[in-house]
Design a protein around this motif. Sequence first.
Motif, PDB file in Angstrom:
ATOM      1  N   MET A 248     -16.680 -13.238   7.022  1.00 20.11           N
ATOM      2  CA  MET A 248     -17.753 -12.252   7.045  1.00 20.11           C
ATOM      3  C   MET A 248     -18.802 -12.619   8.089  1.00 20.11           C
ATOM      4  SD  MET A 248     -17.959 -11.695   2.936  1.00 20.11           S
ATOM      5  CE  MET A 248     -19.413 -10.678   2.976  1.00 20.11           C
TER       6      MET A 248
ATOM      7  N   TRP B 148     -23.302  -4.436   6.938  1.00 19.45           N
ATOM      8  CA  TRP B 148     -22.883  -5.040   5.671  1.00 19.45           C
ATOM      9  C   TRP B 148     -21.870  -4.161   4.960  1.00 19.45           C
ATOM     10  CZ3 TRP B 148     -23.378  -9.863   5.245  1.00 19.45           C
ATOM     11  CH2 TRP B 148     -24.541 -10.554   5.633  1.00 19.45           C
ATOM     12  N   ASP B 149     -22.111  -2.876   5.037  1.00 24.36           N
ATOM     13  CA  ASP B 149     -21.217  -1.944   4.365  1.00 24.36           C
ATOM     14  C   ASP B 149     -19.813  -2.012   4.972  1.00 24.36           C
ATOM     15  OD1 ASP B 149     -21.152   0.080   2.304  1.00 24.36           O
ATOM     16  OD2 ASP B 149     -20.704   1.499   3.919  1.00 24.36           O
ATOM     17  N   LEU B 150     -19.750  -2.072   6.293  1.00 24.51           N
ATOM     18  CA  LEU B 150     -18.448  -2.126   6.952  1.00 24.51           C
ATOM     19  C   LEU B 150     -17.753  -3.459   6.688  1.00 24.51           C
ATOM     20  CD1 LEU B 150     -16.404  -0.684   8.667  1.00 24.51           C
ATOM     21  CD2 LEU B 150     -17.614  -1.453  10.729  1.00 24.51           C
TER      22      LEU B 150
ATOM     23  N   ASN C 181     -23.357 -15.028   3.725  1.00 25.86           N
ATOM     24  CA  ASN C 181     -22.901 -13.679   4.089  1.00 25.86           C
ATOM     25  C   ASN C 181     -22.562 -12.846   2.869  1.00 25.86           C
ATOM     26  OD1 ASN C 181     -22.900 -13.908   7.083  1.00 25.86           O
ATOM     27  ND2 ASN C 181     -21.512 -15.596   6.610  1.00 25.86           N
TER      28      ASN C 181
ATOM     29  N   MET D 294     -24.434  -9.468   1.796  1.00 31.30           N
ATOM     30  CA  MET D 294     -23.692  -8.246   1.501  1.00 31.30           C
ATOM     31  C   MET D 294     -24.061  -7.706   0.131  1.00 31.30           C
ATOM     32  SD  MET D 294     -19.606  -7.660   1.332  1.00 31.30           S
ATOM     33  CE  MET D 294     -19.513  -8.228  -0.361  1.00 31.30           C
TER      34      MET D 294
ATOM     35  N   HIS E 218     -12.052  -5.648   1.778  1.00 27.69           N
ATOM     36  CA  HIS E 218     -11.110  -4.969   0.891  1.00 27.69           C
ATOM     37  C   HIS E 218      -9.878  -4.482   1.652  1.00 27.69           C
ATOM     38  CE1 HIS E 218     -13.013  -4.773  -3.061  1.00 27.69           C
ATOM     39  NE2 HIS E 218     -14.174  -4.731  -2.440  1.00 27.69           N
TER      40      HIS E 218
ATOM     41  N   HIS F  25     -15.162   1.766  13.715  1.00 26.35           N
ATOM     42  CA  HIS F  25     -16.175   2.167  12.740  1.00 26.35           C
ATOM     43  C   HIS F  25     -17.522   1.496  12.974  1.00 26.35           C
ATOM     44  CE1 HIS F  25     -12.880   3.925  10.451  1.00 26.35           C
ATOM     45  NE2 HIS F  25     -13.754   4.460   9.635  1.00 26.35           N
TER      46      HIS F  25
ATOM     47  N   ALA G 189     -27.286  -5.876   0.354  1.00 26.66           N
ATOM     48  CA  ALA G 189     -27.207  -4.608   1.076  1.00 26.66           C
ATOM     49  C   ALA G 189     -26.383  -3.568   0.320  1.00 26.66           C
ATOM     50  CB  ALA G 189     -26.597  -4.831   2.464  1.00 26.66           C
ATOM     51  N   VAL G 190     -25.256  -3.975  -0.200  1.00 26.88           N
ATOM     52  CA  VAL G 190     -24.333  -3.004  -0.782  1.00 26.88           C
ATOM     53  C   VAL G 190     -24.755  -2.599  -2.182  1.00 26.88           C
ATOM     54  CG1 VAL G 190     -21.940  -2.548  -1.347  1.00 26.88           C
ATOM     55  CG2 VAL G 190     -22.477  -3.964   0.622  1.00 26.88           C
TER      56      VAL G 190
ATOM     57  N   PHE H  34      -9.997   3.904   2.056  1.00 29.82           N
ATOM     58  CA  PHE H  34     -10.548   3.447   3.339  1.00 29.82           C
ATOM     59  C   PHE H  34      -9.502   2.653   4.108  1.00 29.82           C
ATOM     60  CE2 PHE H  34     -12.634   0.366   6.080  1.00 29.82           C
ATOM     61  CZ  PHE H  34     -13.541   1.139   6.762  1.00 29.82           C
TER      62      PHE H  34
ATOM     63  N   ARG I 239       0.824  -1.210   0.000  1.00 32.42           N
ATOM     64  CA  ARG I 239       0.000   0.000   0.000  1.00 32.42           C
ATOM     65  C   ARG I 239       0.851   1.249   0.000  1.00 32.42           C
ATOM     66  NH1 ARG I 239      -4.350  -2.309   2.588  1.00 32.42           N
ATOM     67  NH2 ARG I 239      -6.358  -1.695   1.698  1.00 32.42           N
TER      68      ARG I 239
ATOM     69  N   GLU J 298     -12.145   2.035  -1.773  1.00 27.88           N
ATOM     70  CA  GLU J 298     -11.669   0.976  -0.887  1.00 27.88           C
ATOM     71  C   GLU J 298     -10.207   1.178  -0.516  1.00 27.88           C
ATOM     72  OE1 GLU J 298     -13.692  -0.849   0.496  1.00 27.88           O
ATOM     73  OE2 GLU J 298     -15.432  -0.596  -0.797  1.00 27.88           O
TER      74      GLU J 298
ATOM     75  N   HIS K 258     -18.041  -5.152   4.037  1.00 29.90           N
ATOM     76  CA  HIS K 258     -17.534  -5.022   2.667  1.00 29.90           C
ATOM     77  C   HIS K 258     -16.202  -4.270   2.651  1.00 29.90           C
ATOM     78  CE1 HIS K 258     -18.007  -3.003  -1.509  1.00 29.90           C
ATOM     79  NE2 HIS K 258     -17.322  -4.099  -1.615  1.00 29.90           N
ATOM     80  N   HIS K 259     -16.178  -3.122   3.304  1.00 28.47           N
ATOM     81  CA  HIS K 259     -14.930  -2.370   3.396  1.00 28.47           C
ATOM     82  C   HIS K 259     -13.833  -3.212   4.055  1.00 28.47           C
ATOM     83  CE1 HIS K 259     -16.550   1.251   1.852  1.00 28.47           C
ATOM     84  NE2 HIS K 259     -17.241   1.607   2.919  1.00 28.47           N
TER      85      HIS K 259
ATOM     86  N   GLU L 194      -5.616  -6.804  -5.570  1.00 32.02           N
ATOM     87  CA  GLU L 194      -6.977  -7.292  -5.419  1.00 32.02           C
ATOM     88  C   GLU L 194      -7.025  -8.790  -5.659  1.00 32.02           C
ATOM     89  OE1 GLU L 194     -10.174  -5.794  -4.925  1.00 32.02           O
ATOM     90  OE2 GLU L 194      -9.024  -4.118  -4.141  1.00 32.02           O
TER      91      GLU L 194
END
Lengths: 256, 256
Positions: free
Chosen positions: B153, B163-165, A208, A212, B171, B248, A215-216, A236, A176, A233, B167-168, A183
């Motif tokens: 997950m 779900w959003d968190l 799960n 997701m 990644h 978070h 939801a996403v 974040f 990073r 991402e 997902h983050h 990825e």
Amino acid sequence: VTASGQVDAQVDAQADSQVDAPADDRSAVARRPPLNRDRVLAAAVTLADESGIESVTMRRLGGRLGVEAMSLYNHVANKDALMDGMVERLAIEVLEAAGTVDPPTSPTDWKRAMRDTILAARAVMLRHPWGPGVIESRTHMIPAVVTYFDMLMGIMRVGGLSWDLVHHAMHALGSRALGFSQELFVPADGDEDPTPAERDRMKSVYPNIGGMLDAVMHDPSEESLGWCDDQTEFTFGLDLLLDGLAGHREPSSGTD
Amino acid sequence: VTASGQVDAQVDAQADSQVDAPADDRSAVARRPPLNRDRVLAAAVTLADESGIESVTMRRLGGRLGVEAMSLYNHVANKDALMDGMVERLAIEVLEAAGTVDPPTSPTDWKRAMRDTILAARAVMLRHPWGPGVIESRTHMIPAVVTYFDMLMGIMRVGGLSWDLVHHAMHALGSRALGFSQELFVPADGDEDPTPAERDRMKSVYPNIGGMLDAVMHDPSEESLGWCDDQTEFTFGLDLLLDGLAGHREPSSGTD
DNA sequence: ACCTGAACACCGTTCAAGT
DNA sequence: ACCTGAACACCGTTCAAGT
């Protein structure tokens, strides 16, 4: 079976600038400026940018330069050294981009400077998608990369981080620091968003992931480029690490 | 130019268990249990463990199995499918290791469960050093890997992450979720710690790296395996991310 | 159904020979 | 000093042929 038909146009323009007499093959070869390491590396980078790293073979690279593959060995020791050189060029580009970032103006400004520098490096990587893979395949240090790392460490020192924390930070950031996070399973270009049927099958096997997806994908929030915006991402994850590092600073080194 | 001299001993013992008459080559081939995908993949994994991934060629793998290279195409579509299969086997091993970890006993226990699961995956990777490289070279999903991700997950959902968190988080963790973080420029086995003279040269070119070497090498703190203990660095980075993710969580999801 | 042998189209790299 | 041509030792993969 000569590759003279593929002589690089830019090279020819340069060499022929003040020569207008049509020349036969022998004089064309004689007139051509001799190859050098820099031109070989530049051609390799361009070839990788255009056609992917797997297309960078000694034979094809020679063809690009109007030369037999074996001539390249006069300028790079072998293919591994060629790859090292490509990473060197890439790292120099990263250093140039990083040089345009404002240096930290105060100890509390270190996080902003780290973030901007790393995102500048990322912009370079996005122009050279072969970069991450080739960088990770190198087994020994490339000086320009080390220079870049040294620069990042300097920013953190301005921020008051201890040597020990700087050390941990470099390991925690890993690739990073250079602006990429490999990825896993990057979907192929042609891939579309999953269909409802595919989502149903997926939900039964992977509850799960299925949840997701529901939801996403349902709320494509404001400025997202898609449900998996890489840039979002990346930042974040980067901010998570930088904020975490900030929390590990010595209490004596100020607040932020 | 047959490879019968290299017939796998284990296979022979199995096949010959109730045959004691010495057989000529033809009956030996006829008696040999036919190859199957599983045996091919197992042999490929063993070969990679013992001799490195670059030694896994169709010809050599065939040799290991007492078969010509071309026979392998009866069991795997091509070399890419072979690699997919190797990752599949690896991921199954990861799932087995992850299965021995205590599931989270309460929402606040999610971080411990994530940590233990990922460190269990890491232990598997340390047994198969070719894993990270081959995993990152795959371009499409391998089901057993997806199953593992789904499991992670699930742990985070028990912890109350949105779900959003989640997902983050996937990644942000990236390859760390599978227990590795590709080291940039891993020093070769033969490399020793830098000598004082090398450190001096390094300090003049890379002031921050030089300073760090002085500081970090000087106090080989208690339980470190060296000034760059991978396990320590891996867990430091992992904890940084998990702690950051915890920060978070929705306030409503409890404290920890 | 499974395996073999010969061949094809590529690799990186060497070496002696040319200019 | 730089480049070429032929060759070597490998690759992955095909195809027709064997059993």
